[in-house]
Scaffold this motif. Sequence first.
Motif, mmCIF file in Angstrom:
data_model
loop_
_atom_site.group_PDB
_atom_site.id
_atom_site.type_symbol
_atom_site.label_atom_id
_atom_site.label_comp_id
_atom_site.label_asym_id
_atom_site.label_seq_id
_atom_site.Cartn_x
_atom_site.Cartn_y
_atom_site.Cartn_z
ATOM 1 N N ARG A 162 0.802 -1.115 0.095
ATOM 2 C CA ARG A 162 0.079 0.183 -0.019
ATOM 3 C C ARG A 162 0.950 1.282 -0.024
ATOM 4 O O ARG A 162 0.735 2.197 -0.582
ATOM 5 N N ASP A 163 1.829 1.359 0.752
ATOM 6 C CA ASP A 163 2.875 2.454 0.837
ATOM 7 C C ASP A 163 3.431 2.880 -0.432
ATOM 8 O O ASP A 163 3.644 3.763 -1.013
ATOM 9 N N PHE A 164 3.862 1.683 -1.105
ATOM 10 C CA PHE A 164 4.596 1.981 -2.359
ATOM 11 C C PHE A 164 3.557 2.073 -3.257
ATOM 12 O O PHE A 164 4.122 3.207 -4.151
ATOM 13 N N ASN A 165 2.433 1.819 -3.488
ATOM 14 C CA ASN A 165 1.464 2.081 -4.434
ATOM 15 C C ASN A 165 0.913 3.518 -4.096
ATOM 16 O O ASN A 165 0.921 4.263 -5.248
ATOM 17 N N GLU A 166 0.914 3.833 -2.871
ATOM 18 C CA GLU A 166 0.659 5.503 -2.654
ATOM 19 C C GLU A 166 1.677 6.224 -3.273
ATOM 20 O O GLU A 166 1.463 7.234 -3.729
ATOM 21 N N PHE A 167 3.035 5.843 -3.011
ATOM 22 C CA PHE A 167 4.118 6.537 -3.269
ATOM 23 C C PHE A 167 4.092 6.858 -4.952
ATOM 24 O O PHE A 167 4.165 8.142 -5.685
ATOM 25 N N ILE A 168 3.765 5.682 -5.787
ATOM 26 C CA ILE A 168 3.550 5.827 -7.241
ATOM 27 C C ILE A 168 2.739 6.475 -7.571
ATOM 28 O O ILE A 168 2.562 7.602 -8.581
ATOM 29 N N ARG A 169 1.463 6.643 -6.847
ATOM 30 C CA ARG A 169 0.418 7.342 -7.471
ATOM 31 C C ARG A 169 0.628 8.730 -7.105
ATOM 32 O O ARG A 169 0.346 9.707 -7.868
ATOM 33 N N ASP A 170 0.930 9.191 -5.852
ATOM 34 C CA ASP A 170 1.212 10.673 -5.273
ATOM 35 C C ASP A 170 2.200 11.261 -6.100
ATOM 36 O O ASP A 170 2.231 12.389 -6.169
ATOM 37 N N SER A 171 2.987 10.549 -6.310
ATOM 38 C CA SER A 171 4.285 11.078 -7.331
ATOM 39 C C SER A 171 4.038 11.261 -8.839
ATOM 40 O O SER A 171 5.004 11.813 -9.606
ATOM 41 N N GLY A 172 2.988 10.835 -8.998
ATOM 42 C CA GLY A 172 2.372 10.823 -10.777
ATOM 43 C C GLY A 172 3.489 9.988 -11.313
ATOM 44 O O GLY A 172 3.718 10.219 -12.625
ATOM 45 N N LEU A 173 3.716 8.660 -10.921
ATOM 46 C CA LEU A 173 4.549 7.897 -11.835
ATOM 47 C C LEU A 173 3.645 6.900 -12.565
ATOM 48 O O LEU A 173 2.694 6.363 -12.422
ATOM 49 N N MET A 174 4.383 6.074 -13.582
ATOM 50 C CA MET A 174 3.663 5.151 -14.137
ATOM 51 C C MET A 174 4.693 3.996 -14.303
ATOM 52 O O MET A 174 5.822 4.253 -14.186
ATOM 53 N N GLU A 175 4.052 2.742 -14.375
ATOM 54 C CA GLU A 175 5.025 1.534 -14.683
ATOM 55 C C GLU A 175 4.594 0.932 -15.821
ATOM 56 O O GLU A 175 3.564 0.401 -16.069
ATOM 57 N N PRO A 176 5.605 0.617 -16.779
ATOM 58 C CA PRO A 176 5.424 0.004 -17.910
ATOM 59 C C PRO A 176 5.320 -1.586 -17.812
ATOM 60 O O PRO A 176 6.011 -2.057 -16.610
ATOM 61 N N LYS A 177 4.519 -2.215 -18.475
ATOM 62 C CA LYS A 177 4.461 -3.484 -18.377
ATOM 63 C C LYS A 177 5.798 -4.484 -18.542
ATOM 64 O O LYS A 177 6.408 -3.732 -19.519
ATOM 65 N N ILE A 178 5.878 -5.441 -18.112
ATOM 66 C CA ILE A 178 7.277 -6.034 -18.062
ATOM 67 C C ILE A 178 7.017 -7.395 -18.894
ATOM 68 O O ILE A 178 6.292 -8.267 -18.632
ATOM 69 N N GLY A 179 7.754 -7.764 -19.937
ATOM 70 C CA GLY A 179 7.918 -9.194 -20.470
ATOM 71 C C GLY A 179 9.049 -9.749 -20.541
ATOM 72 O O GLY A 179 10.123 -9.380 -19.510
ATOM 73 N N GLY A 180 9.097 -11.169 -20.815
ATOM 74 C CA GLY A 180 10.126 -11.880 -20.608
ATOM 75 C C GLY A 180 9.885 -12.931 -19.337
ATOM 76 O O GLY A 180 9.863 -14.267 -19.627
#
Length: 299
Positions: A162-180
């Motif tokens: 939860r803390d990590f997801n809130e950091f990503i959201r509140d910082s306005g960041l995006m995570e690209p999907k990963i393959g491999g």
Amino acid sequence: MNFLSLNIRGVGEDHKVSWIRRLRSVHNLSFIAIQETQILDAEHIDVAACWGSSEVSVSRINSSGRSGGLLNLWDARLFKSSEVISSRHYLINIGSWVGVQKPAIFANVYGPQPVADKARLWKELKEIIETKDGVWVLMGDFNVVRRPEERFNSVFYRRTARDFNEFIRDSGLMEPKIGGFRFICFRDADAKLGKLDRFLHSPCFLDIASNSTVTALPRELSDHCPIILSNSRRNFGRPPFKLFSSWMLGDGFEKAFITSWNNFVGFDHEAEKRSLTEVELEQRRDSFKKVAELEKFKA
């Protein structure tokens, strides 16, 4: 500009230096972020040997005993670093990226184990992101997962996720999907798997790297897979449909197009692994006929 992130579990051995150099060459890397160098005096790292040439710039953080240590390497012709912000858990280079107007900000992150330390790290990074405007790319071993399916054979801690997801959201960041590979970290001793390593970026990164993809490579010499963020369009073969503007000028185009669109059943990719049935063969022949009808309108 292609990026590599790798928790290497010690960079003091020749075969690991050779591994980094090979990855840089094969994948045409412009920026490399290494976690856990495990080198007390990072000045002893053979940077030129890691990169494979002298056209490289570097930032580094010493390890604390056999734990930690960060190393950033980049192509000196493409990126000029003008400011460095660092702590034991992150190494951030701010500078100019050739062809990009905004400042480029590349952050190498190595997350701590204790829950409270993780929360402090996210708070620090969020504050830096809020005060430093630019094209952000964060990469590294964040030592946390975002959801239960990113772990296997280990405990999922909802608070840290939860803390990590809130950091990503509140910082306005995006995570690209990963393959491999689905999991990036493999602990052979107790068969624990996890997606601890990742890339995050600001939305404006897509303005200059719209074709970016993330791929997890075989882990080879570490218990972490190298992950690569590349801005190259992948070739997945011929497109299943094409349209020439001149076709639309021909008589009967609209009728042929609507008929083909409504009756096209697509291709069964699983069928490629076995012999086609008579029904599937007939469907495929019919599909090709409909494409041929459209070809008649080609100028």
